[in-house]
Design a protein around this motif. Sequence first.
Motif, PDB file in Angstrom:
ATOM      1  N   THR A 129      65.932  92.684  13.917  1.00 61.26           N
ATOM      2  CA  THR A 129      66.075  91.232  13.817  1.00 61.26           C
ATOM      3  C   THR A 129      64.712  90.549  13.814  1.00 61.26           C
ATOM      4  N   LEU A 130      63.782  91.071  14.632  1.00 59.25           N
ATOM      5  CA  LEU A 130      62.420  90.523  14.656  1.00 59.25           C
ATOM      6  C   LEU A 130      61.775  90.642  13.280  1.00 59.25           C
ATOM      7  N   ALA A 131      61.942  91.780  12.627  1.00 59.85           N
ATOM      8  CA  ALA A 131      61.384  91.975  11.290  1.00 59.85           C
ATOM      9  C   ALA A 131      61.951  90.960  10.307  1.00 59.85           C
ATOM     10  N   LEU A 132      63.257  90.694  10.402  1.00 62.69           N
ATOM     11  CA  LEU A 132      63.899  89.722   9.518  1.00 62.69           C
ATOM     12  C   LEU A 132      63.385  88.308   9.780  1.00 62.69           C
ATOM     13  N   VAL A 133      63.370  87.900  11.049  1.00 62.19           N
ATOM     14  CA  VAL A 133      62.970  86.533  11.400  1.00 62.19           C
ATOM     15  C   VAL A 133      61.502  86.293  11.050  1.00 62.19           C
ATOM     16  N   ALA A 134      60.642  87.243  11.382  1.00 63.25           N
ATOM     17  CA  ALA A 134      59.220  87.086  11.079  1.00 63.25           C
ATOM     18  C   ALA A 134      58.984  87.054   9.571  1.00 63.25           C
ATOM     19  N   GLY A 135      59.684  87.910   8.822  1.00 62.44           N
ATOM     20  CA  GLY A 135      59.547  87.899   7.372  1.00 62.44           C
ATOM     21  C   GLY A 135      60.016  86.590   6.770  1.00 62.44           C
ATOM     22  N   ALA A 136      61.123  86.049   7.311  1.00 64.58           N
ATOM     23  CA  ALA A 136      61.623  84.766   6.825  1.00 64.58           C
ATOM     24  C   ALA A 136      60.637  83.643   7.143  1.00 64.58           C
ATOM     25  N   ALA A 137      59.999  83.710   8.308  1.00 64.76           N
ATOM     26  CA  ALA A 137      58.998  82.700   8.668  1.00 64.76           C
ATOM     27  C   ALA A 137      57.809  82.755   7.712  1.00 64.76           C
ATOM     28  N   SER A 138      57.373  83.971   7.386  1.00 66.07           N
ATOM     29  CA  SER A 138      56.267  84.114   6.441  1.00 66.07           C
ATOM     30  C   SER A 138      56.642  83.563   5.072  1.00 66.07           C
ATOM     31  N   SER A 139      57.868  83.842   4.636  1.00 60.53           N
ATOM     32  CA  SER A 139      58.319  83.335   3.338  1.00 60.53           C
ATOM     33  C   SER A 139      58.388  81.806   3.338  1.00 60.53           C
ATOM     34  N   THR A 140      58.813  81.232   4.462  1.00 61.85           N
ATOM     35  CA  THR A 140      58.897  79.776   4.561  1.00 61.85           C
ATOM     36  C   THR A 140      57.512  79.138   4.454  1.00 61.85           C
ATOM     37  N   LEU A 141      56.545  79.699   5.178  1.00 60.82           N
ATOM     38  CA  LEU A 141      55.174  79.173   5.100  1.00 60.82           C
ATOM     39  C   LEU A 141      54.614  79.318   3.691  1.00 60.82           C
ATOM     40  N   THR A 142      54.936  80.434   3.049  1.00 59.54           N
ATOM     41  CA  THR A 142      54.466  80.650   1.679  1.00 59.54           C
ATOM     42  C   THR A 142      55.069  79.626   0.729  1.00 59.54           C
ATOM     43  N   LEU A 143      56.362  79.324   0.902  1.00 60.87           N
ATOM     44  CA  LEU A 143      57.008  78.332   0.048  1.00 60.87           C
ATOM     45  C   LEU A 143      56.385  76.951   0.236  1.00 60.87           C
ATOM     46  N   VAL A 144      56.053  76.616   1.480  1.00 60.40           N
ATOM     47  CA  VAL A 144      55.388  75.333   1.734  1.00 60.40           C
ATOM     48  C   VAL A 144      54.022  75.312   1.055  1.00 60.40           C
ATOM     49  N   ALA A 145      53.287  76.424   1.155  1.00 62.58           N
ATOM     50  CA  ALA A 145      51.978  76.515   0.495  1.00 62.58           C
ATOM     51  C   ALA A 145      52.116  76.383  -1.014  1.00 62.58           C
ATOM     52  N   LEU A 146      53.165  76.981  -1.581  1.00 60.69           N
ATOM     53  CA  LEU A 146      53.393  76.869  -3.020  1.00 60.69           C
ATOM     54  C   LEU A 146      53.758  75.439  -3.416  1.00 60.69           C
ATOM     55  N   ALA A 147      54.486  74.749  -2.542  1.00 61.94           N
ATOM     56  CA  ALA A 147      54.801  73.343  -2.808  1.00 61.94           C
ATOM     57  C   ALA A 147      53.522  72.509  -2.843  1.00 61.94           C
ATOM     58  N   VAL A 148      52.608  72.804  -1.930  1.00 63.63           N
ATOM     59  CA  VAL A 148      51.317  72.104  -1.921  1.00 63.63           C
ATOM     60  C   VAL A 148      50.535  72.438  -3.184  1.00 63.63           C
ATOM     61  N   GLN A 149      50.583  73.713  -3.596  1.00 65.69           N
ATOM     62  CA  GLN A 149      49.882  74.111  -4.820  1.00 65.69           C
ATOM     63  C   GLN A 149      50.399  73.341  -6.022  1.00 65.69           C
ATOM     64  N   ASP A 150      51.705  73.180  -6.087  1.00 70.98           N
ATOM     65  CA  ASP A 150      52.273  72.422  -7.195  1.00 70.98           C
ATOM     66  C   ASP A 150      51.855  70.960  -7.118  1.00 70.98           C
ATOM     67  N   ALA A 151      51.837  70.410  -5.899  1.00 73.20           N
ATOM     68  CA  ALA A 151      51.420  69.016  -5.729  1.00 73.20           C
ATOM     69  C   ALA A 151      49.974  68.812  -6.174  1.00 73.20           C
ATOM     70  N   LEU A 152      49.143  69.812  -5.979  1.00 71.78           N
ATOM     71  CA  LEU A 152      47.739  69.704  -6.383  1.00 71.78           C
ATOM     72  C   LEU A 152      47.583  69.584  -7.894  1.00 71.78           C
ATOM     73  N   THR A 153      48.571  70.054  -8.645  1.00 70.98           N
ATOM     74  CA  THR A 153      48.487  69.960 -10.110  1.00 70.98           C
ATOM     75  C   THR A 153      49.191  68.723 -10.645  1.00 70.98           C
ATOM     76  N   LEU A 154      50.052  68.106  -9.839  1.00 73.32           N
ATOM     77  CA  LEU A 154      50.832  66.967 -10.315  1.00 73.32           C
ATOM     78  C   LEU A 154      50.182  65.635  -9.964  1.00 73.32           C
ATOM     79  N   GLU A 155      49.458  65.604  -8.858  1.00 72.96           N
ATOM     80  CA  GLU A 155      48.805  64.381  -8.425  1.00 72.96           C
ATOM     81  C   GLU A 155      47.294  64.607  -8.382  1.00 72.96           C
ATOM     82  N   THR A 156      46.581  63.543  -8.123  1.00 67.20           N
ATOM     83  CA  THR A 156      45.130  63.675  -7.991  1.00 67.20           C
ATOM     84  C   THR A 156      44.827  64.503  -6.754  1.00 67.20           C
TER      85      THR A 156
END
Length: 224
Positions: A87-114
């Motif tokens: 369960t720890l492996a699942l929860v930690a992996g999901a947390a990493s994926s969530t942070l990565t998705l947030v980082a990708l959202a920021v990456q997309d924002a960097l190309t859409l706005e100034t």
Amino acid sequence: MTWSAERQGGVVGLVSVALALAAEVFEAGVARGGTDQETIRYFHDHATSARVQTLLFVLGAAFLVWFLAGLRSRLATAEGRDGALATLALVAGAASSTLTLVALAVQDALTLETPTMSLAALHDTLFLIAGLPLTVTLVAVAVLVFARHAFATWIGWLSIGAAALQVVPLFGIVADGGPLAPGGWVSAFLPYPLYVVWLAAVSVVMTARPRAQAADVPDASWSG
């Protein structure tokens, strides 16, 4: 062939690897490391490739969450008891994926706005921090490999190697600049090649040889 949760996880894990490799085709180099103006210009000049890369990585992250469910199924079967480490492996992996998705959202924002330097710094730091929960997942897998034979021993060592390379960039949090700092080449490239090899290897094993069918894998008991 039965499509157990583990085997499904293996298949989608391979899809996630394929999407990650496809996303790398659109890699245009390290965004940071130059002047502020060079960083801003990077996101402006590579907006289209960055957006396509972001889309592929986001799709890959969705499949990765499914992979984690299958991985937990295998680990829990090997661990027994309450499956705490699985369960720890699942929860930690999901947390990493969530942070990565947030980082990708920021990456997309960097190309859409100034772009701003603060937004670029947030993007870099999120990717860096996402390596910490991923390290927990990799270590949990390694423990269950060596203690409960969840996978072959070589996957345990591969897990340790991949975990170590996730930890190194974390020291960039205290770096003011240079390759180790967030956005430098260490954090941008070092953690990922061996992790992708790990993901592909584990996915292949889960797909081709689920634990329920691995008759010659010993079911060792906990020691201590």
